[in-house]
Motif scaffolding. Structure first.
Motif, PDB file in Angstrom:
ATOM      1  N   MET A 744       0.829  -1.190   0.000  1.00 21.43           N
ATOM      2  CA  MET A 744       0.000   0.000   0.000  1.00 21.43           C
ATOM      3  C   MET A 744       0.870   1.249   0.000  1.00 21.43           C
ATOM      4  N   PRO A 745       1.217   1.733  -1.172  1.00 19.94           N
ATOM      5  CA  PRO A 745       1.975   2.979  -1.247  1.00 19.94           C
ATOM      6  C   PRO A 745       1.068   4.151  -0.872  1.00 19.94           C
ATOM      7  N   TYR A 746       1.588   5.343  -0.944  1.00 20.74           N
ATOM      8  CA  TYR A 746       0.792   6.489  -0.538  1.00 20.74           C
ATOM      9  C   TYR A 746      -0.530   6.558  -1.303  1.00 20.74           C
ATOM     10  N   GLN A 747      -1.603   6.774  -0.565  1.00 19.99           N
ATOM     11  CA  GLN A 747      -2.924   6.974  -1.185  1.00 19.99           C
ATOM     12  C   GLN A 747      -3.676   7.976  -0.314  1.00 19.99           C
ATOM     13  N   PRO A 748      -4.408   8.925  -0.932  1.00 19.24           N
ATOM     14  CA  PRO A 748      -5.140   9.893  -0.112  1.00 19.24           C
ATOM     15  C   PRO A 748      -6.154   9.207   0.802  1.00 19.24           C
ATOM     16  N   GLU A 749      -6.525   9.890   1.855  1.00 21.52           N
ATOM     17  CA  GLU A 749      -7.518   9.374   2.801  1.00 21.52           C
ATOM     18  C   GLU A 749      -8.867   9.173   2.114  1.00 21.52           C
ATOM     19  N   GLY A 750      -9.619   8.249   2.666  1.00 23.46           N
ATOM     20  CA  GLY A 750     -11.040   8.194   2.304  1.00 23.46           C
ATOM     21  C   GLY A 750     -11.367   7.524   0.975  1.00 23.46           C
ATOM     22  N   PRO A 808      -8.051  16.602 -17.284  1.00 25.60           N
ATOM     23  CA  PRO A 808      -7.388  17.452 -16.288  1.00 25.60           C
ATOM     24  C   PRO A 808      -7.089  16.693 -14.996  1.00 25.60           C
ATOM     25  N   LEU A 809      -7.854  15.644 -14.705  1.00 27.16           N
ATOM     26  CA  LEU A 809      -7.590  14.896 -13.479  1.00 27.16           C
ATOM     27  C   LEU A 809      -6.216  14.225 -13.543  1.00 27.16           C
ATOM     28  N   GLN A 810      -5.803  13.863 -14.739  1.00 29.22           N
ATOM     29  CA  GLN A 810      -4.467  13.284 -14.890  1.00 29.22           C
ATOM     30  C   GLN A 810      -3.405  14.329 -14.567  1.00 29.22           C
ATOM     31  N   ALA A 811      -3.645  15.538 -15.052  1.00 33.48           N
ATOM     32  CA  ALA A 811      -2.695  16.608 -14.767  1.00 33.48           C
ATOM     33  C   ALA A 811      -2.593  16.822 -13.259  1.00 33.48           C
ATOM     34  N   LEU A 814      -0.572  14.048 -11.456  1.00 32.27           N
ATOM     35  CA  LEU A 814       0.895  14.115 -11.555  1.00 32.27           C
ATOM     36  C   LEU A 814       1.464  15.352 -10.875  1.00 32.27           C
ATOM     37  N   LEU A 815       0.673  16.411 -10.810  1.00 30.21           N
ATOM     38  CA  LEU A 815       1.174  17.632 -10.199  1.00 30.21           C
ATOM     39  C   LEU A 815       1.145  17.544  -8.676  1.00 30.21           C
ATOM     40  N   ASN A 816       0.061  16.981  -8.132  1.00 31.10           N
ATOM     41  CA  ASN A 816      -0.176  17.154  -6.694  1.00 31.10           C
ATOM     42  C   ASN A 816      -0.197  15.893  -5.837  1.00 31.10           C
ATOM     43  N   ASP A 817      -0.293  14.752  -6.441  1.00 34.86           N
ATOM     44  CA  ASP A 817      -0.307  13.526  -5.658  1.00 34.86           C
ATOM     45  C   ASP A 817       0.977  13.464  -4.823  1.00 34.86           C
ATOM     46  N   SER A 818       0.827  13.133  -3.552  1.00 41.10           N
ATOM     47  CA  SER A 818       2.007  13.066  -2.684  1.00 41.10           C
ATOM     48  C   SER A 818       3.069  12.138  -3.234  1.00 41.10           C
TER      49      SER A 818
ATOM     50  N   LEU C 243      -9.805  14.653  -5.604  1.00 43.37           N
ATOM     51  CA  LEU C 243      -8.475  14.098  -5.357  1.00 43.37           C
ATOM     52  C   LEU C 243      -7.397  14.901  -6.076  1.00 43.37           C
ATOM     53  N   PHE C 244      -6.335  15.155  -5.340  1.00 43.81           N
ATOM     54  CA  PHE C 244      -5.142  15.814  -5.891  1.00 43.81           C
ATOM     55  C   PHE C 244      -5.406  17.247  -6.366  1.00 43.81           C
ATOM     56  N   LEU C 245      -6.481  17.842  -5.850  1.00 48.71           N
ATOM     57  CA  LEU C 245      -6.802  19.192  -6.304  1.00 48.71           C
ATOM     58  C   LEU C 245      -5.881  20.222  -5.680  1.00 48.71           C
TER      59      LEU C 245
END
Lengths: 916, 438, 497
Positions: A744-750, A808-811, A814-818, C243-245
């Protein structure tokens, strides 16, 4: 010489001209090709009413014998050779709108009418779609008259490609530069950039064989298996959870590891699919062969309380049929579930004959997903060996086999939830049989021949109670009785000797009562399964007790890894398979036996079980297996299949761009390469077509916007897996640890929020955070967001082709995912370490690491600009860098922060997430 | 055998019509010296013609017996046919006497021509329906909304059953068209039934073909209404069943007949559903020429969403959420295609009075959203000549009630007031209080 | 040109649609390779002819015209996950009260399967009191004190039926048209067909409350075999709304702008080199991402709503609650989001504990739901949005008139088991009839006796209001044209105004 109008020469020439002109204009009718000309018209305009689902006026165009048979009017609609009198053709030309066909739809064009008319006149010959005819060897095109002027580089593949390119007046591009090619072939073969030493070896090697050596060394890397496993996991709809409401854990990662090993060993493809379909039916199956069958245990399992297990078992079986056809045979078979295939020659009944291959597997939507393969670990291994030894020496063959299977797979037990005729008992939460005060339950038709002992797995909440088993009727004396005690830690195993023995099949009645139960509602024991068995051998040996104890321990609390596998029902639990009317599993009609569709079984051979099925599929005469796989491999490398619809090579799929090439490669795959995937891949990547540059000029782009003819190398966005793996390598974080349970690598909460499932995403530690994408835990109702954002499928059912999107969700991902921010920081640190003084050089180096190429000065300038802008901003607000950097005690925080922003931008570049 | 001969009628009739028409033509020509010679041939033609005519009449009379064509309609066809035959015979007998007297001859010719055409036409009407030969396109009958105030006093057949027939059946079963030789436009025809006999057995749903056909599975070829037409609604079916069950009469009123709760519900629904005047779906708008597609690109590039209203027409819905700051440019560009804009949504933008100065050019504008903008009374005045405007949203603008009152809005305009109604809260609270009290 | 009357017009439109559909099929198989954006546009499925829309949209979510004229432009689907009891809300059954405590007649049990009821259960009278309200005189229970003020705006369907009586499959059936996983959800279909009117926001937004996802998981807003761009975007009230916003800590808007500009400029250079149109589309996606980062938090922020709105909805900013989600739904629709789906978990009133007891937990659920939902309709109305917004409310099935006796034992609290034969849903706005009820159940609310509609009929009706013929709106997959309503569904004409 004066021109003589009356010269015999002139006269004869003009006569000949007139005659031939007349012949071609009025008499000659070019031969109509059924598959390419007639079938498309029939499929589009006629078949929705005449064939498959509907047979209006008793007329169907699906099968030849149907089409030529008399219709409701009593006459056949098609009279071969006589279009004028064929009702079908007459109706195309009818004036009355109520008569004219297609009925109340747009009229056929003159050309279409003409084709059909000529087809009937020429005898109305039906022929089989190319994809359903065995693969023949094809001759490699020589290039014809102008071959002298053509390039002769690459291999045979290029001859096929060039031939088509010639037809559309396009030319292949020149070979891509070495670095581009290095990145491309590495991403394709191992799914990430090549290791440093391989890169260096290739770049410094200027010999003609350099590229081939590179390919060979890549194919030999363990990473190769991981990359192709990623592809296969979609096909196998691999997931680490069961699906549906609670979507609880399923431990099936050993199957994933089996895939990796198989690819790395280059297991021949026929063996590869035989083991997955029927590994359990091979003689003396090894653990690995059992594991392979988990392929079809990736179907979903519904744990929701109150569900009908048979309904979901059936759903799983249907999924297995559909998946087998879609992934392995490139044919969409799912529609035959409800009615005969409207476009391809498969009959409704044949779906269920095919389903019969799978319908006898032992699994039945139970909570524990039996049957499970136990792979013993630590102490258990020794215990297991000693029990095997004991059985070997003490038991006869059949008992030995029985107990071996029992220990290894827990079979053949009867799941308690098949009990019926309950009295003060219940199928609790439709998972287990629960008995209460003075409770009765029945198990139907149990085979009792040669059975002397009864094993039960149960839990007991009250202190004691009495359990009785009756055969056939409750009036007789119980054949087994036992007093069961309260259980402490979970399930308990117990062996109950039978006092009477029986032959044949009997209904078993179970009775439980305990004086400790006060009211009818107080809970008594709950049962997992019952198993009727021959007695454990060697009872007269003094060591019997020890070995029997070891045996029950092994069954009860084994230190073992449990993986769901396929096994067939023993003969006394065999299920019948029926045709479902309109695909409704509750409307069972005709009884059918296992068979493959008749179009593939002209000799009417008998196919009884999954092993026979696998033999048919891997037969070199099977028209679909090799083509499907070759097409799939081609798609992985070139971005689109030779037949674009990987899931359907049949008449509803796209037409192949290079059919001959597909046949050529499929033939080689089976005959010359003996089903070797590595050899086929090598063949493909060695071609000049693969190696050409992906740069395109306006003219070519206009002529061939979709790159159907391969006048350039395809340029496609990387898959979700490639994007992650590549980023790990670029940033130096990549862990090469292979195999094992999913991480389980980094994944946002929830992301996980299934009802009644208390599990949470527990972030892995250490190197497990940086492993390849295929090791990421996959929960069906909450799949890993990055996978989904980059067009992964949810793996609920098999979707064998990902459609690439650009959102845009792909952008944002890649920009903001920890994950990516963390990686950017690591990347930045690396750069600063290497280039402590020279930031500009650092940026050039970073770009080179990411893209594998020395950057264009314009790009460098832009990136430098970004670095310095960020640097100045941070210098003005130093607290920003603190927030930016998670690690507080680093020097040169401003530089690092600014470099991290730049590195993050680099990871987002189109060139980085695209295969060039 | 009788039926077989009877069914030859439609085949045979073409012979006398054709032959006698040719005969007539040749007779006319024969008056010219040049064609004198055809006289003997023409006599033969006459006999063939009249012979086939007689045969046609015989088969026709048989056909009238076995078929279910309405008696009234057959009457005229029968007698014109007989008259025509007799007239031709009469002419043949007297032709030599009047042959050289143009007035009589021409008169006779016209009479014959007319009678033969009339016979043919009346026959055609019987088989193909009245409007078979007409210049009008095949149009669905217009069904008026139900005009009944008190459904309990309505007549069961006239107001309910016939209404259902009119709505669902008579496009194929009426004077104009009789599929399956069935008409459902009057009570008498309904009782008569069609090709396969009576369609209603009073008091017996089980043996009423009509009900059976309606209740068949929709995929069945025999299901009525046939595929492609809207199936009957549940309550319509219920009413028909009820009507048949209770005797299929045409006199009773709703309140005179017994009914169970399902029927009562169906009647209520029937009333509710059909008495609503359904609003026209779309305004008819003139067809406009296409314009430079670059204009749309421009609009999109500054953040507008441009959606065609339907796939054919050249009319658009413009949404400008993401062109918040470029409303000036949006309006500048839109001016060029002003007539094409039907819906314009400027909500949440920086639109103000000056943005609306050219609004009067948007002659087809039907819906306008100005909510959450700075628009004031000055800008709003520009809407006065937008005659198609049906919807205007002024929610959360700076306008005051008094200002709005000063503007003459089109009568049918749905106006969304600029002021959030705090009073709603009050209303809700009072409802709640009263509900809880109850 | 001669003008067409409405009938002819409709026929023409549907014909055109048919031929377009054929075109798409042919087109798709040949072109699926490309990013879908260019594909849809290349084929120009919905967008009118190419000259007309003008632009080769790189954005697969670009707004498109519906094939037929549709009344509704957007949908708010309020799903009460767990299935609320119709007998305590909308379906008033006085006769059931009289039979309270009696053994259930055998005729109701024969051949029936229940999720939990075993043996012979007892009938359970309504656990609420009912009165008629509004001009339409619709019966409502006392658990919904606010609803009377909007009852004249809704159409209540009283005899909805489904063929699934377990949560996950029934929810899938409701939203995806099949009880199995793997098909696109309604919202995906709609965004695929109509795109979005606001490119800075997702076209299909999902909001969940009650602490859990619905039983069928994310599949009820999944895109199935449609490209993943059409799947619902779950907006969360905690953490990033999408997510990731949010930019990493320390990166401000200017820095983000600088980095996106740099990325796009480098990509521009790459475009010069490769001439790949996909690069241009990537550039616009990065721009859109940047805009989304502002637009989404803005629309998801309810703190700047005035006090009276909070009082009206019963919202409390900062928490995950159904009321908050309902208010968000209004804000999203107001800003052009096409499809908003709300799931509120916790309606599974079995009576196994106080939370699922009909006289305890269920009443609280009703009250919370009632206020927010009433406020939503009022608010949409006063903003002039109700005409174009279709609001749908319901659960995945209904509940039995019998008291549940799990595993044959009477449950401790008052509760009902899952029931698939008849339950209530309502629709409002978007061209739906006002103040109307359709359908009727027998005297104990067990079977539909009249006006029975299926889940597919609901779907067909929703699509119809959006301008689709549900039988013609298809997507080719596995060799067959799939549609939301599978091979079923009939538009519920009576509830259409």
């Amino acid at each position: 010489m004066p021109f003589q109008l009356k010269s015999p020469l002139f006269l004869s020439i003009s006569l000949a001209t007139i005659l031939s002109l007349g012949y071609f204009l009025f008499i000659h009718q070019p031969k109509v090709d059924y598959n390419t000309e007639v079938k498309p018209i029939l499929n589009q305009k006629c078949i929705s009413c005449h064939g498959g689902v509907k047979k209006k006026a008793g007329f169907s165009l699906l099968f030849e014998e149907e089409a030529l048979a008399p219709t409701e009017s009593g006459k056949p609609a098609i009279i071969p050779g006589d279009a004028k009198n064929s009702e079908m053709i007459k109706r195309l030309y009818a004036k009355d709108l109520d008569e004219r066909m297609p009925y109340h739809e747009e009229e056929l064009t003159d050309q279409e009418k003409n084709i059909l008319k000529r087809w009937v006149d020429q005898g109305a010959k039906f022929s089989t779609h190319w994809a359903y005819l065995p693969v023949q060897e094809t001759t490699v095109p020589s290039g014809g008259f102008f071959s002298f002027f053509q390039k002769k580089d690459g291999n045979e593949i290029d001859r096929f490609i060039d031939q088509q390119l010639n037809n559309v007046r396009l030319q292949r591009s020149k070979e891509a530069d070495k670095k581009t090619l290095l990145r491309r072939v590495a991403l394709d073969l191992i799914g990430m950039p090549a290791p440093k030493h391989i890169q260096a070896a290739y770049l410094t090697d200027s010999s003609a064989q350099a590229y081939e050596k590179l390919v060979d060394s890549l194919l030999n890397l363990p990473a190769y298996g991981e990359r192709w496993t990623a592809m296969w996991m979609d096909l196998a709809r691999y997931a680490d959870s069961k699906g549906y409401e609670r979507d609880y854990i399923r431990s099936i990662w050993r199957y994933r590891d089996w895939l990796i090993n198989s690819f790395n060993q280059d297991k021949s493809y026929d063996q590869f699919i035989t083991e997955q379909l029927a590994g359990d039916l091979l003689p003396n199956p090894s653990d690995d062969q059992f594991l392979a069958t988990a392929f079809h245990r990736n179907t979903m399992n519904n744990d929701e309380g109150g569900t009908d297990n048979e309904e979901f078992r059936t759903a799983a079986i249907i999924d297995r049929v559909n998946t087998t056809w879609e992934t392995l045979l490139g044919t969409s078979f799912a529609c035959v579930q409800c009615h005969s295939h409207p476009y391809d020659p498969f009959r409704h009944e044949e779906y269920y004959s095919f389903m019969a291959f799978f319908n006898n597997s032992r699994d039945e939507d139970t909570y524990d997903e039996y049957p499970l393969l136990r792979e013993f670990r630590n102490n258990s291994v020794l215990q297991y060996d000693s029990v095997l030894n004991w059985l070997q020496t003490k038991a006869n063959t059949s008992t030995n086999h029985f107990y071996k299977t029992f220990v290894k797979t827990g079979q053949q037990c009867i799941n308690s939830l098949t009990a019926d005729s309950l009295s003060n008992a219940a199928l609790e939460d439709t998972k287990f049989l629960r008995m209460r005060k003075n409770a009765w339950a029945r198990i139907r038709a149990v085979g009792l021949s040669d059975k002397q002992v009864l094993y039960i797995r149960y839990r007991m909440p009250v202190k004691y109670g009495k359990l009785d088993f009756y055969a056939s009727s409750v009036d007789a004396k119980p054949f087994a009785s036992v007093r069961i005690q309260q259980t402490k830690d979970g399930w308990q195993l117990m062996a109950i000797p039978m006092q009477h023995f029986f032959d044949g099949r009997k209904d078993i009645f179970i009775h439980f009562d305990s004086p400790l139960l006060k009211s009818n509602n107080d809970n008594g024991p709950v049962f997992d399964w019952f198993c009727f068995a021959p007695s454990f051998p060697g009872s007269n040996d003094p060591a019997f007790k020890t070995y029997f104890q070891t045996f029950t321990d092994l069954l009860n609390r084994p230190d073992a890894e449990l993986t769901p596998i396929m096994m067939d029902n023993p003969s006394d639990l065999t299920r019948n398979t029926y045709v479902f009317e309109r695909g409704n599993w509750l409307l069972k009609t005709k009884l059918v036996e296992a068979n493959i569709p008749s179009i593939f079984n002209s000799q009417n051979k008998s196919y009884r079980n999954r092993l026979d099925l696998a033999r048919w599929m891997t037969d070199k005469q099977n028209p679909l297996t090799a083509r499907t796989m070759v097409n799939r491999l081609w798609e992985q490398l070139f971005g689109q299949g030779i037949v674009e619809t990987l899931e359907d090579l049949g008449s509803q799929g796209a037409s192949p761009t290079h059919q001959q090439l597909l046949d050529h490669l499929s033939y080689r795959f089976m005959h010359e390469d003996q089903w070797s995937i590595k050899k086929t891949l090598k063949r493909m990547v060695m071609s000049a077509t693969y190696r050409q540059s992906s740069i395109v000029d306006k003219k070519t782009l206009e002529k061939d916007p979709l790159n159907k003819w391969y006048a350039r190398a395809p340029r496609v966005r990387l898959s979700a897996e490639q994007i992650r793996d590549q980023a790990l390598v670029i940033c130096g974080a990549y862990s090469n640890k292979m195999f094992g349970p999913s991480v389980m690598p980094y994944q946002p909460e929830g992301i996980w929020a299934s009802p009644y499932d208390g599990r949470t995403w527990e972030q892995s530690k250490g190197e497990d955070l940086y492993r390849r994408a295929i090791y990421t835990y996959w929960k069906r109702t909450g799949p890993y967001p990055t996978q989904i954002n980059f067009d992964g499928t949810a793996r609920e059912v098999c979707v064998s082709r990902r459609i690439r999107t650009n959102t845009p969700l792909q952008a944002l991902n890649l920009l903001n995912d920890s994950t990516y921010w963390d990686l950017s920081l690591k990347f930045a640190k690396d750069i600063l370490d290497k280039h402590p003084k020279n930031m500009d050089q650092g940026i050039v180096d970073a770009y080179e690491t990411a893209v594998g190429k020395y950057p264009d000065p314009a790009k460098v300038k832009l990136l430098k600009n970004l670095y310095w802008t960020s640097f100045r901003t941070i210098q003005k607000n130093p607290e920003k860098s603190k927030a930016l950097l998670t690690d507080s005690c680093i020097n040169r925080t401003h530089e690092l922060a600014a470099m991290a922003i730049t590195a993050n931008a680099i990871l987002n570049l189109d060139e980085v997430i695209t295969k060039n | 055998m009788k039926t077989f001969i009877a069914h030859l009628h439609p085949l045979l009739v073409h012979l006398p019509i054709g032959i006698l028409l040719v005969y007539l033509l040749l007779e006319y020509l024969r008056r010219n010296e040049k064609y004198k010679l055809i006289a003997p041939i023409n006599t033969i033609l006459f006999f063939i013609g009249i012979g086939t005519a007689v045969l046609s009449i015989i088969t026709g009379l048989l056909n009238a017996d076995v078929s279910t064509y309405p008696e009234d309609d057959i009457f005229w066809h029968k007698w014109t046919a007989i008259t025509t035959t007799l007239l031709f015979t009469l002419y043949f007998i007297i032709r030599n006497r009047i042959f050289y007297q143009p007035v009589y001859v021409i008169g006779f010719f016209i009479l014959l021509l007319f009678s033969i055409v009339a016979t043919g036409h009346l026959g055609g009407v019987l088989t193909h329906g009245e409007n078979y030969l007409s210049f009008e396109d095949d149009i669905q009958p217009e069904i008026q909304p139900l005009q009944i105030k008190n459904i309990e006093e309505a007549r069961v057949y006239e107001d309910l059953v016939q209404y259902i027939f009119n709505k669902n059946c008579i496009s194929c079963h009426s004077a104009q068209k009789q599929k399956g030789q069935l008409r459902l436009d009057t009570y008498q025809y309904v009782l008569t039934g069609g090709k396969s006999g009576q369609i209603i057995k009073s008091g017996d749903i089980g043996h009423s073909e009509m009900i059976r056909r309606i209740l068949l599975d929709e995929s069945d070829d025999k299901h009525m209404p046939p595929k492609g037409k809207l199936p009957l609604r549940d309550f319509e079916v219920q009413l028909l069943k009820w009507w048949v069950q209770s005797g299929a009469g045409n006199q009773q009123h709703v309140n005179e007949m017994g009914k169970d709760s399902i029927t009562a519900m169906a009647i209520k629904q029937f009333h509710q559903v059909f008495s609503q005047q359904s609003a026209p779906i779309q305004v008819e708008r003139p067809v406009l020429n296409k314009f430079d597609p670059a204009i749309i690109k421009q609009l999109q590039s500054i953040g507008c969403t441009v959606t065609p209203l339907t796939q054919q027409e050249n009319y658009y819905r413009i949404v400008a959420f993401n062109a918040k700051d470029s409303i000036y440019s949006v309006m500048e560009i839109l001016q060029k295609i002003a007539a094409h804009v039907v819906e314009l949504k400027l909500s949440f933008t920086n639109a103000n009075d000056s943005s609306l100065q050219n609004l009067s050019k948007f002659i087809h504008l039907e819906k306008l959203w100005l909510d959450h903008t700075e628009v004031g009374i000055v800008g709003l005045k520009n809407i006065s000549n937008l005659k198609d405007l049906k919807y205007l949203n002024l929610f959360k603008t700076n306008l005051k009630e008094t200002e709005i009152a000063s503007i003459q809005f089109p009568k049918e305009l749905q106006l969304i007031s600029p002021v959030p109604k705090d009073t709603l809260l009050m209303a809700r609270d009072s409802v709640m209080v009263s509900a809880i009290k109850q | 040109m001669r003008k067409l009357n409405i009938h002819q017009e409709a026929k023409k439109v549907s014909l055109e649609f048919q031929t377009r559909r054929h075109f798409l099929q042919q087109c798709r198989t040949g072109m699926g390779m490309l990013a879908l954006g260019s594909m849809l546009d290349g084929c120009n499925y919905f967008g009118g002819d190419k000259e007309n829309t003008g632009l080769l949209n790189a954005n697969p979510l670009a707004a498109k015209a519906s094939p037929l004229p549709g009344k509704a432009k957007s949908v708010i689907f309020l799903h009460m996950a767990g299935a609320p009891s119709q007998l305590e809300m909308f379906d008033y059954k006085p006769a059931l009260q009289k039979m309270d405590g009696m053994d259930c007649p055998d005729s109701f049990l024969q051949g029936k399967k229940f999720a939990f009821i075993r043996g012979v259960p007892q009938l359970l009278g309504p656990q609420a009191s009912f009165k008629q309200y509004g001009e339409s005189g619709i019966w409502l229970s006392n658990h919904m004190p606010y609803f009377p003020s909007i009852v004249d705006d809704v159409s209540i369907l009283k005899a909805v039926s489904t063929d699934q009586f377990n949560h996950a499959p029934a929810q899938l059936l409701m939203h995806c048209g099949t009880a199995r996983l793997g098909r696109p959800s309604m919202g995906s279909w709609v965004t695929y067909g109509l795109g979005s009117e606001n490119s800075n926001l997702p076209g299909f937004v999902v909001l969940t409350s009650g602490g859990r996802n619905p039983d069928a998981g994310k599949s009820v807003w999944g895109s199935g075999f449609l490209p993943s761009v059409y799947q619902g975007v779950q907006c969360r009230s905690e953490g990033d709304p999408v997510l990731f916003l949010k930019d990493p800590n320390g990166i401000d808007r200017d820095m983000r702008k600088a980095s996106i500009e740099a990325i796009n400029q480098v990509n521009q250079v790459a475009y010069q080199e490769f001439q790949d149109p996909e690069i241009l589309s990537r550039i616009s996606q990065y721009e859109m991402a940047f805009n989304m980062q502002i637009a989404v938090p803005d629309v998801m922020n309810i703190t700047d709503e005035p006090e009276y709105i909070h009082r009206m909805y019963g919202t409390a900013p900062g928490k995950e609650s159904f009321a908050n989600n309902v208010l968000l739904a209004r804000k999203l629709v107001e800003k052009g989001v096409r499809f908003v789906q709300l799931f509120d978990w916790g309606w599974d009133s079995h009576g196994t504990d106080p939370g699922t007891a009909l006289d305890l937990g269920f009443v609280d659920k009703c009250r919370q739901n009632d206020q927010a939902v009433t406020a939503l309709l009022m608010d949409l109305k006063q903003r002039g949005l109700l005409d174009e917004t279709l609001v749908v409310w319901g659960g995945e099935f209904g509940r039995t008139p019998m008291q549940e006796n799990r595993d044959g034992k009477q449950n401790v609290f008052k509760g009902r088991d899952h029931h698939s034969d008849a339950f209530c849903m309502w629709m409002a706005g978007g061209g739906i009839r006002k103040g109307f009820t359709y359908g009727e159940t027998d005297e104990i609310g067990y079977h539909a006796v009249n006006g029975k509609v299926s889940v597919f009929d609901i779907q067909a009706t929703i699509l119809k209001q959006l301008g689709f013929d549900h039988t013609a709106f298809t997507y080719p997959f596995q060799g067959r044209n799939f549609r939301l309503t599978d091979v079923f569904g009939k538009v519920i004409e009576p509830v259409i105004a």
